[in-house]
Design a protein around this motif. Structure first.
Motif, short mmCIF file in Angstrom:
data_model
loop_
_atom_site.label_atom_id
_atom_site.label_comp_id
_atom_site.label_asym_id
_atom_site.label_seq_id
_atom_site.Cartn_x
_atom_site.Cartn_y
_atom_site.Cartn_z
N TYR A 186 0.84 -1.20 0.00
CA TYR A 186 0.00 0.00 0.00
C TYR A 186 0.88 1.25 0.00
N THR A 187 0.26 2.37 -0.36
CA THR A 187 0.91 3.67 -0.28
C THR A 187 0.03 4.61 0.54
N ALA A 188 0.58 5.08 1.64
CA ALA A 188 -0.12 6.07 2.47
C ALA A 188 0.32 7.45 2.01
N GLU A 189 -0.65 8.34 1.81
CA GLU A 189 -0.34 9.67 1.29
C GLU A 189 -1.04 10.73 2.12
N SER A 190 -0.24 11.69 2.59
CA SER A 190 -0.82 12.82 3.31
C SER A 190 -1.33 13.82 2.28
N VAL A 191 -2.64 13.87 2.14
CA VAL A 191 -3.25 14.64 1.07
C VAL A 191 -3.21 16.12 1.35
N TYR A 192 -3.62 16.53 2.52
CA TYR A 192 -3.57 17.94 2.88
C TYR A 192 -3.69 18.07 4.39
N MET A 193 -3.35 19.24 4.88
CA MET A 193 -3.43 19.51 6.30
C MET A 193 -4.81 20.05 6.61
N ASN A 194 -5.46 19.47 7.61
CA ASN A 194 -6.78 19.91 8.01
C ASN A 194 -6.67 20.66 9.33
N PRO A 195 -6.80 21.99 9.31
CA PRO A 195 -6.66 22.76 10.55
C PRO A 195 -7.96 22.83 11.35
N GLY A 196 -8.96 22.12 10.93
CA GLY A 196 -10.21 22.15 11.69
C GLY A 196 -11.18 23.18 11.15
N LEU A 197 -12.41 23.01 11.54
CA LEU A 197 -13.49 23.84 11.02
C LEU A 197 -13.30 25.32 11.31
N TYR A 198 -12.74 25.63 12.49
CA TYR A 198 -12.67 27.03 12.89
C TYR A 198 -11.31 27.68 12.64
N HIS A 199 -10.41 26.95 12.00
CA HIS A 199 -9.08 27.51 11.76
C HIS A 199 -8.62 27.23 10.33
N PRO A 200 -9.45 27.47 9.33
CA PRO A 200 -9.05 27.13 7.95
C PRO A 200 -7.86 27.93 7.46
N SER A 201 -7.67 29.16 7.96
CA SER A 201 -6.58 29.99 7.46
C SER A 201 -5.21 29.50 7.92
N LEU A 202 -5.15 28.56 8.84
CA LEU A 202 -3.85 28.03 9.27
C LEU A 202 -3.12 27.33 8.13
N GLN A 203 -3.84 26.92 7.11
CA GLN A 203 -3.18 26.26 5.98
C GLN A 203 -2.16 27.18 5.32
N ARG A 204 -2.40 28.50 5.40
CA ARG A 204 -1.45 29.44 4.81
C ARG A 204 -0.23 29.63 5.67
N CYS A 205 -0.26 29.13 6.89
CA CYS A 205 0.84 29.36 7.82
C CYS A 205 1.85 28.23 7.82
N TYR A 206 1.57 27.16 7.09
CA TYR A 206 2.46 26.00 7.11
C TYR A 206 2.73 25.51 5.69
N GLU A 207 3.83 24.80 5.57
CA GLU A 207 4.19 24.17 4.31
C GLU A 207 4.99 22.92 4.61
N TRP A 208 4.96 21.96 3.69
CA TRP A 208 5.85 20.82 3.77
C TRP A 208 6.14 20.35 2.35
N SER A 209 7.22 19.63 2.20
CA SER A 209 7.65 19.22 0.88
C SER A 209 6.91 17.96 0.45
N ASP A 210 6.76 17.81 -0.87
CA ASP A 210 6.09 16.64 -1.41
C ASP A 210 6.86 15.36 -1.12
N GLU A 211 8.16 15.48 -0.87
CA GLU A 211 8.96 14.30 -0.60
C GLU A 211 8.52 13.58 0.66
N GLN A 212 7.89 14.31 1.56
CA GLN A 212 7.45 13.72 2.82
C GLN A 212 5.99 13.29 2.77
#
Length: 359
Positions: A223-249
């Motif tokens: 199998y291949t496990a893939e982190s699709v996206y970061m979910n900051p929760g219903l009340y903190h959607p703008s946190l996605q703009r505050c973080y980044e990670w590389s596709d290699e991980q």
């Protein structure tokens, strides 16, 4: 008057009004500063004079045709303009607000500003402040650009103009770590491979999770496990703009391997000349709710014994089974057929005779 720092002995030399010195006598000019109480003080060096109110006085000596005379005029030395510009800075989301100091233009050579520079970091939208930090505060806002507002400097000879700098808040880099052991033995229950987030701002710990696909399975496979996206929760959607990670991980390969079932052939003992009984075996150990219903193929036995084979020991081996989630170990469960010697039975045909003179 003139602006502080621009005095020039030639350009700023006072001139008597036309007709006020008909005798063309050489006037003597003196300069006086007016203090806060209105008193005049003689002897100011205008080349280094500061901002303030001044009087220039002219004394015209008498000539053969004219008496002596006096005249005066008020003038002002206005403040010069010093521009203080806050230097830009860059931090990472969750770090302390900081600046790179400031630079000053417009100072007369040798002058400096006094006081202590004070900084604020402000985010405004349509003139409304939506975020404000002091130096040393941890920046936890999702806005990525802040004005660096500097104040607190002074010099009595300058009007100070402040120019805002910019503090840029860069996204924080997250590390997505996967477990080191990514091979699991089938157990008739689901395995779940979960990544661990590292590097997040501590205040966000309860709001961050990684949405993962392909990380749960029960049956044997790769199998291949893939982190699709970061979910900051219903009340903190703008946190996605505050973080980044590389596709290699973002993904990792993992697998579930077959569990081994041990097939143990049951031993038998027969007597020379007999046929062997049907061979049997024990299969263990199944996991979970599995039983022999999950098996495919057909259990087959092999033995070199034939009826009337010599007394001795004969191996019984098994084979033939298959299953989606199991491998089979036959080697450790070889059975043994023991052939023992048959007993001899003597039967007399006749044991009662009449004497006839012969044996």
């Amino acid at each position: 008057g003139w602006t502080y720092g621009t005095y020039d002995a030639r350009r700023n030399k006072p001139v008597l009004a036309e007709g006020s010195n008909p005798g063309e006598a050489t006037p003597e000019f003196t300069y006086w500063m007016i203090d806060e109480y209105g008193d005049e003080h003689k002897g100011t060096d205008l080349a280094s004079a500061g901002v303030g109110e001044y009087v220039v006085k002219a004394e015209i000596p008498a000539t053969a045709n004219y008496n002596d005379g006096k005249a005066s005029a008020d003038f002002t030395i206005d403040p010069a303009v010093a521009v203080v510009t806050a230097k830009d800075s860059e931090i990472t989301y969750g770090e302390e607000a900081e600046n790179n100091g400031y630079e000053v233009t417009g100072l007369v050579s040798g002058d400096s500003l006094t006081g202590t520079a004070e900084y604020k970091y402000i985010k405004t939208v349509l003139g409304v402040t939506i975020g404000e930090y002091e130096p040393g505060d941890l920046v936890s806002s999702v806005s990525h650009k802040y004005k660096i507002v500097v104040s607190g400097l002074e010099n009595e000879n300058y009007d100070i103009e402040y120019v805002d700098g910019t503090m840029t808040v860069s996204p924080r880099h997250l590390t997505v770590s996967w477990p080191s052991d990514l091979s699991f033995e089938y157990k008739c229950e689901a395995y779940t491979v979960e990544p661990t987030l590292e590097g997040f701002f501590e205040d966000d710990a309860d709001h961050l999770q990684v949405v993962v696909e392909g990380n749960e399975a029960t049956n044997v496979g790769e199998y291949t496990a893939e982190s699709v996206y970061m979910n900051p929760g219903l009340y903190h959607p703008s946190l996605q703009r505050c973080y980044e990670w590389s596709d290699e991980q973002a993904s990792v390969d993992w697998k579930i391997t077959k569990k081994t079932l041990y097939v143990t052939v049951d031993d038998q003992e027969i007597t020379y000349g007999e046929n062997s009984k049907p061979f049997t075996a024990t299969i263990d150990v199944f996991v979970g709710d599995d039983d022999e219903d999950v098996l495919g193929g057909e259990l087959e036995f092999s033995c070199s014994y034939k009826r009337f084979s010599d007394v001795g020991y004969y191996y019984i081996t098994a084979s033939g089974l298959d299953a989606e989630n199991y491998d089979f170990n036959y080697e450790d469960g070889v059975g043994e057929l023991t052939v023992v010697a048959a007993p001899l039975t003597f039967t007399w045909s006749e044991t009662d005779f009449d004497y006839d003179g012969e044996y």
